[in-house]
Structures are given as C-alpha cells and as structure tokens.
Design an enzyme around this catalytic site. Structure first.
Site, mmCIF file in Angstrom:
data_model
loop_
_atom_site.group_PDB
_atom_site.id
_atom_site.type_symbol
_atom_site.label_atom_id
_atom_site.label_comp_id
_atom_site.label_asym_id
_atom_site.label_seq_id
_atom_site.Cartn_x
_atom_site.Cartn_y
_atom_site.Cartn_z
ATOM 1 C CG ASP A 295 -1.937 1.080 1.214
ATOM 2 O OD1 ASP A 295 -3.070 0.780 0.804
ATOM 3 O OD2 ASP A 295 -1.599 2.233 1.577
ATOM 4 C CB ILE A 296 1.179 4.134 -2.318
ATOM 5 C CG1 ILE A 296 1.625 3.202 -3.461
ATOM 6 C CG2 ILE A 296 1.954 5.450 -2.351
ATOM 7 C CD1 ILE A 296 1.436 3.759 -4.854
ATOM 8 C CD GLU A 338 -4.158 3.688 -1.214
ATOM 9 O OE1 GLU A 338 -5.166 3.340 -1.859
ATOM 10 O OE2 GLU A 338 -4.180 3.888 0.005
#
Ligand SMILES: Nc1nc2c(ncn2[C@@H]2O[C@H](COP(=O)(O)OP(=O)(O)OP(=O)(O)O)[C@@H](O)[C@H]2O)c(=O)[nH]1
Length: 426
Positions: A295-296, A338
């Site tokens: 996950d960004i 994301e």
C-alpha cells in the site's frame, strides 16, 4: 495434280454422317442425315433445292465457291474445313466438312461429309460463359482465394493479393512460396494441416493465423482450407478473410478485461484467477507460495498536494518499478486504489520478506518527476505465505492484510510478516 487422280475416292453414301454430293453446288445426292443437319426431313428435300449455296452463310459463299473450284481443278487437296451454314429456319449452324472428289455417273463431283458442330460449340460457349461468371465471382469476391501446392502459389484472386499488400495478383503468384507471409509461429501447424489435407485425412480445416504483409505489417486471417484437384494435381484451396480489426478489438477487450488501464498490471479479478491457479499448483506440488500486499503511504496527501494526475503518475511509476524489481513469473496486480498484490510463486516466507524489504527501500528512494516537481513516497507491505493454516486466497491475502495493517500502525514505510500460527511444511 490432275483432276483424274482425285477420282479414286470411294463414295460414302452409307455414311452415318450427313453426306451430300454436288457439282457446282447443284445437289446430286444427299442422305437424310445431311437433311437433318439443316432442319429438313429427307435428302429428297435437299435435292429439290436449286443450289446448295442457299445453305451456306452469305459471308462464306465466296470461300466455298473458291474452295470448290480449286479442289475440282486439282489446285488444292480436298480437306477438312469448318463452315458457317444456314439451316432451314435461317439460323447459323457451324459444320465440319470433309471434302473429297468422287466419280458420280461418270463425271467428277464433290462429295462432302458434314458434321454439325453447333451443339458442341453452344456447349463450349456455355462453358466459357460459366467460366467467365465464375471468374467474375472469384475476382469480385472480398474473400481472398488461393490455391497452393506445398505453399507454392498456383492461383490467387485480387482480394487475396490485396490482403498481403500486393497491388497485382501476378506479383504474389511470382513468389516461390507463401510461407514467408505466414508468421513463423504458425509454420509447423501450417505444414501439418497441408499434409493432412493432401493425404485426404481431413476434408476441411478452419483456422486463424497471423500473417505478414509485403511491408512486414501484421494481419490476422480466418482461413478455410480444403484439398482440390488443380490441373490434375492435388493442391490446397484456401479461402481467407482479413480479421485483423476484429482480432485487435478482441485483444483490446481481453486486455481491458484483465489489465488495469492506468498501471497496465493485472486487475483484481484477473490476479485472483492467477492466484487461484498458483495456489492450487503450489498445494499439489508442495511448493512454497508467498504474497505481498503493498500500500502506498499517505496517498491521499499526494493527491491533495500535487493533484490527482500526479497521484496517477505515482501509481504508474510504482507499478513499473515493482515489475522491474521482480522476476518475470511473479504476478503483480492492482488490488484497489493505491493497494497492490504481488504473488511470488516458489517463494517461501523468509525469501518473500527479503523481496518486500528490497521493494520498500527501492520505493523510498524513488523520485517521481511530475512537471517541474519530484514526488517521493513510501510503501507499507504485509507479507504472508502458504502454510497448513493458510490454504485459500482469502486466507493468504487476509493474512497479508493483517500484517499490512500492522505495518501502517507501526509507522508506515516498513514490512511486516504475517504471524505463522503453524509451521510451514514446504
Ligand atoms: N490519483 C489517484 N488516486 C487514487 C486512485 N485510486 C484511489 N486513489 C486515492 O487514494 C487515496 C487513498 O487514501 P487513503 O485510503 O486515505 O490512504 P492513504 O492516504 O494512502 O493513507 P494510508 O493508507 O493510511 O497511508 C484516496 O484519496 C483515493 O481517492 C487513482 O487511481 N488515482
């Protein structure tokens, strides 16, 4: 040659063919078969005619008179000719005549055996007309047609030549082989099909194949092949439809159905399918399998600070960077927003952790250029692996998700490995 030397020809009045004897076109004898050729019933009707010239087409009469004179005076040999004659109804009929000079009641006369060729000529005309119609159908067809013998072209229509970028069909026919116009990937199949058709093992083969035009651009064809006799030889006839557009459309649809449009990695549905297959194979073959949920971090803030487009560019750079840092058979998919899943076949938990650490570092040092700015970001990664307790996609990704949540809680930009509740057997 004297006239007398020609008088030895025997009379042929028993002939099955039409027979007439005349002197200067005045009929002396005619059989019924001769009369029938001209639409009369009996030879007697012919004898009633003042001259046989009335049976000869106007434009042929001078030729007939000259021929008669020359033969009777010994200038020409009697022979075989064709004439256009007229029947009783004034219709043109084509006849084959065999002349000879005979002795008729002590004087030389001309004997002519006549064969009516009208029917054969009419049939020939019909055949030519039907050939012409067939030719027009073939040439006007939008389907490509080719006949080849072991890939040497014997015939092709204009549509087939056009498909391959030839303006002139003869230019294509001058090629020694059409194999260079078939993508090499399809050569083995093409040879096998060719053998099967020529050997009579199959009556028809329907395929799709990738072709190459004269300018080396690619085309896709739907092909129907069947054996034919071509001038006494066994050959293969191919009917081809250019399906390049449909094929490209199908590929686009397939791509859209399986890949994420922004990042060009698998979408969630396609990745789930692949993961399911990998999971099954790993369990069956007792091979390790790991999964990273990535996950960004603070992505909302990136969007808010640099704009949505900048966020998109970050996602693209992340996906590309991730693919560059992993093996070809590792599978990356966008799980949503994301969040990404990386499937690592044949990879045990500890090894997966190393890969995750490497990714984490690489992403942290990546600077994404957007306009005049440069964006840096970090990722949090949860790592999980197949184990006796984790045997389904839901369990595997769920386990990685728990670890990811932990990584976020611990301050982001780091890797957390899922707790192993039971020892991994492989
Ligand atoms: N630019 C862009 N943004 C997206 C896309 N998909 C999802 N987002 C945004 O990603 C953001 C995710 O925000 P959050 O779920 O709060 O997560 P976060 O900001 O990364 O926070 P943490 O996960 O706690 O680090 C949301 O604002 C979404 O709108 C996309 O395709 N492009």
């Amino acid at each position: 040659m004297s006239t007398h030397s020609l008088l030895h020809e025997p009379l042929a009045i028993d002939a099955q063919y039409g027979l007439v004897i005349h002197r200067n076109f005045i009929p002396l004898f005619a059989n019924d078969a001769y009369a029938h050729c001209f639409g009369y019933n009996t030879g007697q009707e012919i004898l009633a005619l003042p001259s046989l010239l009335s049976l000869i087409a106007q434009h042929e009469q001078d030729t007939a008179k000259t021929a008669y004179q020359r033969v009777m005076t010994g200038l020409d040999q009697p022979g075989v000719r064709t004439f256009e004659n007229l029947n009783k109804d004034g219709e043109l009929i084509t006849v084959l005549t065999v002349d000879s000079v005979v002795d008729w009641q002590g004087e030389p006369a001309m004997q002519i055996i006549v064969v009516d060729l009208s029917r054969q000529i009419a049939m020939q005309r019909q055949l030519l007309a039907s050939e012409q119609r067939y030719r027009e159908l073939v040439d006007g067809s939008i389907q490509g047609m080719l006949v080849h013998k072991d890939f040497q072209p014997l015939f092709c229509n204009q549509a087939y030549a056009n498909m391959y970028g030839f303006t002139d069909a003869n230019a294509l026919l001058a090629q020694p082989s059409i194999l260079p116009f078939i993508n090499t990937q399809f050569h083995v199949q093409a040879w096998q099909d060719n053998q099967a058709l020529l050997a009579g093992q199959v009556a028809v083969i329907k395929t799709e194949a990738k072709g190459l035009r004269a300018d080396t651009s690619v085309l896709w064809l739907s092909l129907l092949s069947r054996p034919v006799d071509w001038n006494g030889e066994r050959a293969v006839q191919v009917t081809a439809m250019d399906i390049t557009e449909q094929h490209e459309l199908r590929e686009q649809l397939e791509y859209r159905a399986n890949f994420d449009g922004l990042t060009n990695v698998y979408n969630r549905r396609a990745l789930s399918e692949h993961l399911q297959l990998q999971l099954k194979s790993a369990i069956t073959r007792r091979r390790p399998l790991s999964c990273l949920l990535i996950d960004i971090d603070n992505f909302k803030a990136i969007n808010d600070s640099f704009g949505h487009h900048a966020g998109d560019v970050v996602l693209q750079h992340f996906a590309k960077g991730c693919q560059q840092l992993t093996r070809q058979h590792d599978l990356l998919g966008r799980w949503g927003g994301e969040e990404f899943v990386l499937v690592l076949p044949g990879t045990a938990l500890q090894q997966a952790q190393h890969i995750a650490e490497r990714l984490c570092c690489a992403m942290a040092s990546m600077a994404v250029p957007v306009g005049t700015q440069s964006i840096t970001f970090t990722v949090s990664i949860g790592v999980a692996a197949l184990s006796p307790a984790i045997q389904s996609i839901e369990q595997l990704v769920g386990s990685a998700d728990v670890a990811l949540y932990d990584a976020k809680h611990r301050g982001k930009g780091q890797v957390v490995v899922a707790e192993v509740t039971a020892p991994c057997l492989y």
